[in-house]
Design an enzyme around this catalytic site. Structure first.
Site, PDB file in Angstrom:
ATOM      1  N   ASP A  33     -13.162  15.196  -3.116  1.00 13.82           N
ATOM      2  CA  ASP A  33     -13.258  16.545  -3.651  1.00 13.82           C
ATOM      3  C   ASP A  33     -14.500  16.603  -4.533  1.00 13.82           C
ATOM      4  OD1 ASP A  33     -12.471  19.200  -4.626  1.00 13.82           O
ATOM      5  OD2 ASP A  33     -10.436  18.638  -4.020  1.00 13.82           O
ATOM      6  N   LYS A  76      -7.143   8.258  -1.212  1.00 13.80           N
ATOM      7  CA  LYS A  76      -8.403   8.706  -0.590  1.00 13.80           C
ATOM      8  C   LYS A  76      -8.917  10.026  -1.172  1.00 13.80           C
ATOM      9  CE  LYS A  76      -7.500   6.536   3.954  1.00 13.80           C
ATOM     10  NZ  LYS A  76      -6.123   6.055   3.764  1.00 13.80           N
ATOM     11  N   LYS A 121       0.842  -1.197   0.000  1.00 16.65           N
ATOM     12  CA  LYS A 121       0.000   0.000   0.000  1.00 16.65           C
ATOM     13  C   LYS A 121       0.874   1.242   0.000  1.00 16.65           C
ATOM     14  CE  LYS A 121      -2.173   1.671   3.751  1.00 16.65           C
ATOM     15  NZ  LYS A 121      -1.960   3.154   3.791  1.00 16.65           N
ATOM     16  N   ARG A 168       1.933  -1.826  11.165  1.00 14.73           N
ATOM     17  CA  ARG A 168       2.943  -1.803  12.223  1.00 14.73           C
ATOM     18  C   ARG A 168       3.230  -3.148  12.885  1.00 14.73           C
ATOM     19  NH1 ARG A 168       0.453   3.684  14.569  1.00 14.73           N
ATOM     20  NH2 ARG A 168      -1.264   2.801  13.365  1.00 14.73           N
ATOM     21  N   ASP A 181      -3.515   4.218  -2.073  1.00 10.70           N
ATOM     22  CA  ASP A 181      -4.502   4.665  -1.085  1.00 10.70           C
ATOM     23  C   ASP A 181      -4.392   6.176  -0.880  1.00 10.70           C
ATOM     24  OD1 ASP A 181      -6.485   4.501   0.857  1.00 10.70           O
ATOM     25  OD2 ASP A 181      -5.064   4.014   2.464  1.00 10.70           O
ATOM     26  N   THR A 207     -10.872   3.997  10.048  1.00 11.68           N
ATOM     27  CA  THR A 207     -10.885   3.110  11.210  1.00 11.68           C
ATOM     28  C   THR A 207     -10.350   3.769  12.475  1.00 11.68           C
ATOM     29  OG1 THR A 207      -8.768   2.182  10.469  1.00 11.68           O
ATOM     30  CG2 THR A 207     -10.765   0.968   9.891  1.00 11.68           C
TER      31      THR A 207
END
Length: 236
Positions: free
Chosen positions: A65, A62, A33, A214, A60, A122
């Site tokens: 607009d 996002k 990603k 992570r 990614d 999330t």
């Protein structure tokens, strides 16, 4: 689909050198990603680097607009050869439809990326949704409505918390792609993710892909951490 192909590892770093270090440490990872931090820092060169290594790319960014701007950004992004591209469902039906049409225009000879919608980050909780964003719906209902909107606009799928994935799978059907961040093994810290689930439980609930960062990338031995997660979900 093999176990390793269901895990997307984020390159949530600031430099190409750091990204290369992760690629070298995790040669068994097929999906990566690329988010805002790395893309803004390095530009599309990082995508060419991943394609040269025959990796699959979850871009990614996002987009959120007005429809014309979302269309223009999506059209440009389609030329990078990414496999997945995100837009915010909250941008509205017109913007989602514009993104879907634009990737077909912009891909040229390439396979256009599958456009998937962000339902709700999330990092946000039910309290955040109600008190900060002033959305009157309960969180699971809001996520479902955003996914339905994306499906009606012709998008390939949605990004959702694993806690909502079961309901989305039931309503949107088996052909609707569901990508779940907020996935944490029991032995890993939750960090800033609020709505989490273990990898095995997320897959059982209906997720197609798991975004796990992570617990893998910040581990003392990233390859060992990745392999441990693969072993834990191998029987799913």
């Amino acid at each position: 689909m093999s176990v390793t192909e269901r895990i997307i590892v984020p390159l949530d770093v600031s430099t190409e050198a750091e990204a290369l270090a992760l690629l070298e440490a995790l040669p068994q990872v097929s999906w990566w990603k690329v988010g805002l931090e790395l893309f803004v820092s390095t530009g599309p060169g990082i995508l060419a680097l991943l394609k040269n290594r025959h990796k699959r790319i979850f871009l990614d960014l996002k987009f959120h607009d007005i429809p014309n701007t979302v269309a223009g950004a999506s059209r440009s992004a389609a030329g990078y050869g990414a496999d997945l591209l995100t837009v915010h469902a909250a941008a509205g039906r017109a913007a989602l439809s514009a993104a879907q049409a634009a990737v077909r225009e912009g891909a040229g000879a390439l396979q256009p990326p599958k456009v998937i919608a962000i339902t709700l980050l999330t990092s946000l909780s039910s309290r955040d949704l109600a008190f900060d964003l002033k959305v009157p719906l309960e969180l699971p209902e809001y996520a479902l409505q955003m996914a339905i909107l994306a499906q009606e606009a012709g998008l390939a799928g949605a990004v959702c918390s694993p806690q909502e994935v079961s309901q989305l799978r039931r309503v949107c059907g088996d052909d609707f792609l569901l990508v779940c961040p907020g996935v944490r093994p029991v032995w890993a810290a939750a960090g800033d993710q609020r709505r989490t689930m273990t990898p095995a439980d997320a897959l059982k609930a209906g997720a197609d892909y798991l975004v796990i960062g992570r617990p893998i990338t910040a581990a003392p031995d990233p390859a060992a951490a990745f392999d441990r997660i693969c072993q834990e979900i191998a029987g799913i």
